[in-house]
Design a protein around this motif. Structure first.
Motif, short mmCIF file in Angstrom:
data_model
loop_
_atom_site.label_atom_id
_atom_site.label_comp_id
_atom_site.label_asym_id
_atom_site.label_seq_id
_atom_site.Cartn_x
_atom_site.Cartn_y
_atom_site.Cartn_z
N PRO A 1 -0.53 22.74 33.72
CA PRO A 1 0.53 22.00 34.43
C PRO A 1 0.03 21.60 35.80
N PRO A 2 0.50 20.48 36.33
CA PRO A 2 0.02 20.02 37.64
C PRO A 2 0.39 20.99 38.74
N ARG A 3 -0.53 21.16 39.70
CA ARG A 3 -0.26 21.98 40.87
C ARG A 3 0.35 21.09 41.95
N VAL A 4 1.25 21.65 42.74
CA VAL A 4 1.94 20.89 43.78
C VAL A 4 1.37 21.30 45.13
N GLY A 5 0.72 20.36 45.80
CA GLY A 5 0.20 20.63 47.13
C GLY A 5 -1.04 21.51 47.10
N ALA A 6 -1.51 21.85 48.30
CA ALA A 6 -2.70 22.69 48.45
C ALA A 6 -2.31 24.15 48.31
N PRO A 7 -3.27 25.02 47.91
CA PRO A 7 -2.95 26.45 47.82
C PRO A 7 -2.68 27.04 49.18
N GLN A 8 -1.81 28.04 49.22
CA GLN A 8 -1.53 28.75 50.46
C GLN A 8 -2.72 29.62 50.85
N SER A 9 -2.91 29.80 52.14
CA SER A 9 -3.98 30.67 52.63
C SER A 9 -3.73 32.10 52.13
N PRO A 10 -4.79 32.84 51.75
CA PRO A 10 -4.59 34.23 51.35
C PRO A 10 -4.20 35.13 52.53
#
Length: 372
Positions: A124-133
Motif C-alpha cells: 500500500p502507498p506510504r503517506v509522507g516521509a517516515p518519522q525520525s526514530p
C-alpha cells in the motif's frame, strides 16, 4: 415478535463521504457487520437497552435477526441471540474495548511481506516521509554519564533480537520447551485475595496479579514431543494435547495463523498467547483500561521469553499480526471470552545470517544529533 429492546452490544460507525450512504453497524452478538438505513438507525436510537417495547413491524424483525435488537421470541435465531446478549452483559466488557477487539479482528488477512521465493506483493502507498526514530523535544539539555555493564542481564539485553530464519536440523529439546514454559508462563507462587480470589506470581507482571494470559504451544519440531497443538497448564506444569498435527500441517497452519509470515512459521515451536477475559473482568468489570493492561501483560511475557531464549541459545520472535479467526478455529475459542493476543516462537538460528534480519550498527557514543 411482540417485545424487543436494543442490545447494548453493538457499535455504529460514522457514514462515509456520501451523505446518502448507509451507516455501518457491528453486532457483537453475531460478530458481523450490517449496513443500516437512517430509518433503522432512528429506530435503534429510540429504543432502550433495558425497557422492552412492543414491536411487530418488519424493521424490528430485521434488526433482531441481525443481532441489533433483542427479542423475546422463543424461536431461533432470536433465542440464541438473547442468550448471547445475557452472556456478554454478565461478562463485563467495556463497550469501546469490545468494539475495538471485534472491529480489528483479521479473518483471511495476509501481510505484505516478502514471499518464500523472494518476491513481494504490491505494498500500500506510504503517506509522507517516515518519522525520525528519535523524538527531540526542546529545552535545557543535561548530558548523562556513560553507562557500561558487564553482568549477565545486560549481556542478554544487548544480545536479544528477533529471528526470522531457523535451522530445523537442530530442533528445540523437550527440556528447553519445559524451561521456556515454566520460566515464562509458569506459576511459581500464590496469595489469597479478597472474595475468595487467588493472586498468582509469575516472572512477569500482570494487572491485579490475575494473569489472564494463557499459552498454547504449537509444536512442529521439538525432540521427543509429538507435533500438535497443546495447552500449558501453568499450575501443574504440564501439557495437554488438544489436537495431533504432523509437522507439515502445523507449519501450514502457523503460516496462515501468522497472516502469511512464513519465516515465523518455520520456527520449531510457536506459543499462541490468548486472553481469558473473565479472569480480569470479574475484578475490573466494564473497566476502560483493563484491555490495555492485558496487552501490556503479553508484552511483558514476550520480553521475558526473548531473554530466556537468548540465554538458551535459541532465536525468538513475536508477532501481533495474526489471523485471529484462524487461531480461534484451531483452538475452538469464542473471541469475546478468550481471544488470541500474540504469537511467540523460537528455534535455533542458522549460522549464516538471514537476509530478512537487519544488520545493526552501534550508535555513536554522542548519541543522535538534531540533524537526525
Amino acid at each position: 415478535m411482540p417485545w424487543v429492546r436494543r442490545t447494548r452490544h453493538l457499535v455504529l460507525a460514522a457514514p462515509g463521504d456520501d451523505a446518502a450512504a448507509a451507516l455501518p453497524a457491528l453486532s457483537l452478538l453475531t460478530g458481523t457487520r450490517a449496513e443500516l438505513s437512517f430509518e433503522e438507525v432512528r429506530l435503534l436510537a429510540g429504543l432502550s437497552t433495558r425497557r422492552w417495547v412492543w414491536r411487530v413491524d418488519d424493521e424490528a424483525i430485521s434488526l433482531a435477526s441481525r443481532g441489533l435488537l433483542v427479542s423475546d421470541e422463543p424461536a431461533e435465531p432470536f433465542q440464541g441471540l438473547r442468550r448471547r446478549d445475557a452472556e456478554l452483559t454478565a461478562l463485563g466488557w467495556h463497550p469501546a474495548a469490545a468494539a475495538f477487539l471485534v472491529g480489528t479482528r483479521w479473518d483471511g488477512t495476509r501481510v505484505t511481506a516478502q514471499r518464500r521465493d523472494g518476491s513481494r506483493p504490491p505494498r500500500p502507498p506510504r503517506v509522507g516521509a517516515p518519522q525520525s526514530p528519535f523524538h527531540l523535544r526542546e529545552g535545557p539539555r543535561m548530558p548523562l554519564s556513560a553507562v557500561t555493564h558487564e553482568d549477565e542481564l545486560h549481556r542478554l539485553l544487548h544480545l536479544r533480537r528477533t529471528t526470522r530464519s531457523f535451522d530445523s536440523s537442530r530442533p528445540v529439546t523437550k527440556l528447553e520447551l519445559a524451561t521456556l514454559l515454566h520460566s515464562v508462563w509458569g506459576a511459581h507462587a500464590s496469595a489469597p485475595l479478597a472474595h475468595g480470589d487467588l493472586a498468582i506470581r509469575k516472572t512477569s507482571p500482570s494487572g491485579g496479579g490475575l494473569h489472564p494470559v494463557e499459552v498454547y504451544p504449537f509444536v512442529r519440531n521439538v525432540e521427543v514431543v509429538e507435533p500438535g497443538i497443546y495447552h500449558y497448564r501453568s499450575g501443574d506444569h504440564e501439557l495437554v494435547r488438544l489436537r495431533a498435527l504432523d509437522g507439515d500441517a502445523c507449519l501450514e497452519l502457523l503460516e496462515r495463523a501468522t497472516a502469511g509470515q512464513w519465516y515465523f512459521a518455520d520456527a520449531d515451536v510457536a506459543f499462541v498467547m490468548t486472553a481469558r477475559f473473565a479472569r480480569s473482568f470479574w475484578k475490573y468489570r466494564r473497566h476502560g483500561k483493563i484491555l490495555r493492561a492485558i496487552f501490556l501483560e503479553a508484552g511483558h511475557l514476550s520480553q521475558t521469553f526473548y531473554l530466556l531464549c537468548t540465554q538458551l541459545g535459541l532465536g525468538p520472535y513475536i508477532t501481533a499480526a495474526v489471523d485471529d479467526a484462524e487461531l480461534e478455529r484451531a483452538l475452538e475459542l469464542d473471541p469475546l471470552f478468550e481471544a488470541p493476543v500474540a504469537v511467540c516462537g523460537c528455534g535455533r538460528a542458522p549460522i549464516q545470517r538471514s537476509p530478512l534480519d537487519p544488520e545493526f550498527r552501534p550508535l555513536s557514543s554522542s548519541g543522535p544529533s538534531p540533524a537526525h
